[in-house]
Scaffold this active site. Structure first.
Site, mmCIF file in Angstrom:
data_model
loop_
_atom_site.group_PDB
_atom_site.id
_atom_site.type_symbol
_atom_site.label_atom_id
_atom_site.label_comp_id
_atom_site.label_asym_id
_atom_site.label_seq_id
_atom_site.Cartn_x
_atom_site.Cartn_y
_atom_site.Cartn_z
ATOM 1 N N CYS A 1 3.994 -16.744 10.181
ATOM 2 C CA CYS A 1 3.451 -16.883 10.886
ATOM 3 C C CYS A 1 3.388 -14.976 11.958
ATOM 4 C CB CYS A 1 3.566 -17.811 12.495
ATOM 5 S SG CYS A 1 4.940 -17.360 13.250
ATOM 6 N N ASP B 1 -15.534 7.635 -4.543
ATOM 7 C CA ASP B 1 -14.891 7.927 -5.301
ATOM 8 C C ASP B 1 -16.593 8.294 -6.815
ATOM 9 O OD1 ASP B 1 -13.073 9.317 -7.499
ATOM 10 O OD2 ASP B 1 -12.621 7.224 -8.069
#
Length: 763
Positions: free
Chosen positions: A32, A447
């Site tokens: 956690c 890109d």
């Protein structure tokens, strides 16, 4: 390669005048966000550590420390003392971490199923068969297995935390279930204690068991959501060969890559990866540098050309002189930048850290306050009840109802449903961090190669000149020549003419830097660039020159096909245009993003002419060309520095630094594995229209997560005061711990149900 080799940079400690190192280690057993806070706190407070950080998302810790004052084993022992572990001195630390995570997931799955199976009869006994002879003893035995057997890790971790004056979610779980079980066990074994005081001995075995079961279920769901993520760093490291062929005089010898030094001569054979950065001294070949430049066409390498580690040699072989080795290579810099960027915390992680840091102590304080108030004022509030009993029941009820099961389920359940919804629409989403930001982005960086374009060269135009009846023969000659050529563009021509009938050439010759030459039936044929045509003094017709100019303005590569007959007459039967075509949906997707008020940029390692031509086709004005991987990451940083939330979309290893730097990273599914590992979202399809869909899915999923967190907290905000007994003075109502357990379970059910609503939403 040891764990510390993942990332290791050196500085000098001014106090001791000795070098400090920054190393990154895989962390085991973190379950956690509070676990990450505990590990980070312990590392920061360890003597000899100057700085440290823990990233829960990728389960790693980075530490800046002085190795003369502190060993890696000491760091490991520090982390082990609070119930976790560091992986050190392993040849393949990522593999160790992956195997540990898989083993943990299998164990957690078994524990969850057993807890679920045993809790059902406990609930039946507690809710429906209260008067069954020896029912409480049966429930106590089953509950003991669930709480102290299957829930043992909660108690072990809580104890280790307590030894260092710390508390986390495990502390809450252990206290609430442990006290509820022990109180119920006492009532089962010594019911006369309460009967003598005119009270009924209630038991809460089902509440304790259900809490453990739901917490385990929440952890299982979270582990499943992240169990399929792979290690980008591991794959980047795999791009460097383990051994190198050194040339020492006339002797060739194979040595480990760690032994290579700058200045040594290295041989690279066809198909091999280049081990270090350097400059070619002898030989000729083409090298696939897509991981650096992103461009699909391999780059020609001859004497004087620079080569990069991790790139792939094609059919030729060459020798090169090593210039940059080890951590100085471009590949090593990419690895370092990717890991450092991945180790930074997104706002959602920082928020979770803060909540985890105050939630547990607050709940413990409220439970203690409840106990003290009832012990002090119980005689006045409940005259006929035992103050100790009331104080104990109310404080246990506070711990039970505050148990963070719904908080544990809030994000992973929404993510799981969101991931399923995304998969239906060709979108894979990996974590809540990207979802927190994706719908808020105001700048998208694209890109070029493989993202806006198809990512591979194809023949876009073939213009034949001369008589049509000779065309079949000419096509056969052309496809035969290109099929034997080693040039990267030759494969595109051969593929385009694959249906043509090839011929048997009389001779064939490859011309370095020019093209190829062949003879067939006493005629000479040439396929290659403009320089090949000029050197053979072949006249190019004006019409062909005009066509060539038009193609070049469109950023297309032109290949000439020429023929020199037996009588030395020369002609050009055809010219070919080759390009990386723009995807049909790119322009529409970019327009959609711009219409939403999002700034769109294109980055490419290609030249300015090609970049400008592609930008014109898709309607982009903001373009940057000739960019190295680090340049792309710097560009993203610049946008972020001006207040933009940036989404980076790419498909290659050369994009991985920028992907890791961006607030939201999106990889094209047909791209490299490294890009997909670094990116927090992946588009399975090549269609850029999935980007607006991903942003919409992000918006919907974040809304559900926020609703889930609201429901998880509202149960605590309303439930804790009721559990503490604030309604008793006015209404005479005290919340039963069993009802508190049911309320806690109901909060989990409401969270899961709300998450399932995502399935019906439209993107």
């Amino acid at each position: 390669m040891t764990t510390g080799d993942l990332v290791s940079t050196r500085k000098t400690d001014r106090k001791t005048n000795s070098p400090e190192v920054r190393k990154t280690f895989p962390v085991l057993e973190m379950s956690c966000a509070a676990c990450a806070v505990s590990v980070e706190s312990m590392l920061k407070n360890t003597p000899g550590v100057r700085e440290a950080g823990v990233n829960y998302a990728n389960q790693t810790a980075w530490v800046v420390f002085n190795p003369k004052l502190l060993s890696e084993a000491s760091l490991q022992q520090t982390v082990r003392s609070i119930g976790y572990d560091l992986v050190i001195d392993a040849e393949d630390p990522q593999q160790v971490q992956a195997e540990a995570q898989q083993a943990y997931y299998r164990q957690l799955k078994q524990r969850t199923y057993w807890a679920l199976g045993l809790s059902i009869p406990i609930v039946v006994l507690g809710m429906l068969l209260m008067d069954l002879p020896y029912g409480n003893f049966i429930a106590m035995g089953l509950a003991a297995v669930v709480v102290f057997g299957l829930g043992q890790p909660f108690f072990v971790n809580a104890w280790k935390q307590a030894r260092h004056g710390k508390a986390n979610m495990d502390t809450l779980v252990a206290l609430s279930t442990g006290i509820a079980f022990l109180f119920s066990a006492f009532n089962t074994l010594y019911p006369s204690f309460w009967h003598d005081r005119g009270l009924h001995p209630h038991v809460y075995f089902e509440a304790a068991s259900v809490v453990i079961t739901f917490i385990l279920l929440g952890k299982l769901l979270e582990e499943r959501a992240k169990s399929n993520t792979s290690s980008a760093i591991k794959k980047l490291m795999g791009m460097q060969p383990k051994t190198v062929r050194l040339i020492d005089g006339n002797v060739e010898r194979e040595v480990p890559i760690s032994a290579v030094q700058a200045g040594q001569l290295i041989l690279v054979r066809p198909g091999e990866r280049i081990p270090v950065d350097g400059r070619v001294e002898a030989g000729h070949s083409y090298v696939d540098e897509s991981m650096i430049s992103g461009e699909p066409v391999p780059a020609e390498k001859q004497s004087g050309s620079f080569v990069f580690a991790g790139t792939i040699n094609q059919k030729g072989s060459f020798q090169f002189r090593a210039e940059k080795v080890g951590a100085d290579t471009v590949l090593a810099q990419i690895i370092r930048m990717v890991q450092e960027a991945q180790g930074s915390k997104a706002p959602v992680q920082q928020l979770v850290d803060r909540i985890a840091g105050i939630f547990v102590p607050t709940v413990l304080g409220m439970a203690l306050l409840t106990f003290v108030v009832w012990m002090t004022l119980g005689h006045y509030l409940v005259p006929n009840a035992d103050p100790f009993t009331t104080a104990l029941i109310t404080s246990v009820t506070v711990l039970v109802i505050a148990c963070p099961c719904a908080l544990g389920l809030a994000t992973p359940t929404a993510i799981m449903v969101g991931v399923g919804k995304g998969a239906e629409n060709n979108i894979l989403i990996k974590d809540a961090e990207s979802l927190e930001l994706a719908h808020r982005i105001n700048a998208v960086v694209l890109d070029k190669t493989g993202t806006i374009t198809e990512g591979k060269p194809v023949v876009t135009d073939l213009k034949w000149l001369g008589a049509e009846n000779d065309r079949a023969t000419l096509q056969g000659i052309l496809v035969s020549m290109e099929s034997r050529s080693e040039h990267p563009l030759a494969a595109a021509v051969a593929s385009f003419l694959s249906s043509s009938q090839s011929v048997r050439l009389d001779t064939f010759e490859s011309l370095t830097g020019l093209g190829v030459r062949a003879t067939y039936q006493r005629a000479t044929y040439l396929v290659g660039n403009r320089r090949l045509i000029d050197e053979n003094q072949i006249q190019i017709p004006d019409a062909v020159l005009q066509q060539v100019t038009d193609w070049q303005n469109q950023a297309k590569t032109v290949v000439f096909f020429a023929c020199i007959g037996a009588n030395k007459e020369a002609e050009i039967p055809g010219v070919i245009a080759i390009a990386d075509p723009v995807k049909p949906t790119s322009r529409q997707a970019i327009e959609t993003l711009k219409n939403r008020g999002i700034a769109v940029y294109m980055l490419t390692g290609d030249n300015a002419q090609t970049a400008a031509a592609v930008a014109r086709q898709v309607g982009l004005e903001q373009v940057e060309s000739e960019m190295m991987p680090s340049d792309k990451a710097d560009f993203v940083k610049q946008l972020q520095a001006t207040g933009h939330l940036v989404a980076m979309v790419g498909d290659g290893i050369n994009d991985s630094q920028a992907l890791a730097q961006a607030d939201v990273s999106i990889a094209m599914g047909k791209g490299s594995d490294v890009a997909m590992d670094v990116a927090r979202m992946t588009l399975i399809t090549a269609d850029l229209n999935s980007i607006p869909k991903a942003l919409q899915l992000s918006k919907q999923t974040v809304q559900v997560i926020r609703q889930n967190l609201f429901w998880a907290f509202i149960y605590n905000v309303i439930g804790i005061p009721i559990a503490a007994g604030v309604l008793y003075p006015a209404f005479g109502f005290l919340l039963n711990p069993m009802i508190a357990g049911a309320a806690m379970a109901l909060s989990s059910v409401s969270v899961v149900s709300n998450s399932l609503r995502l399935r019906g939403m439209r993107l």
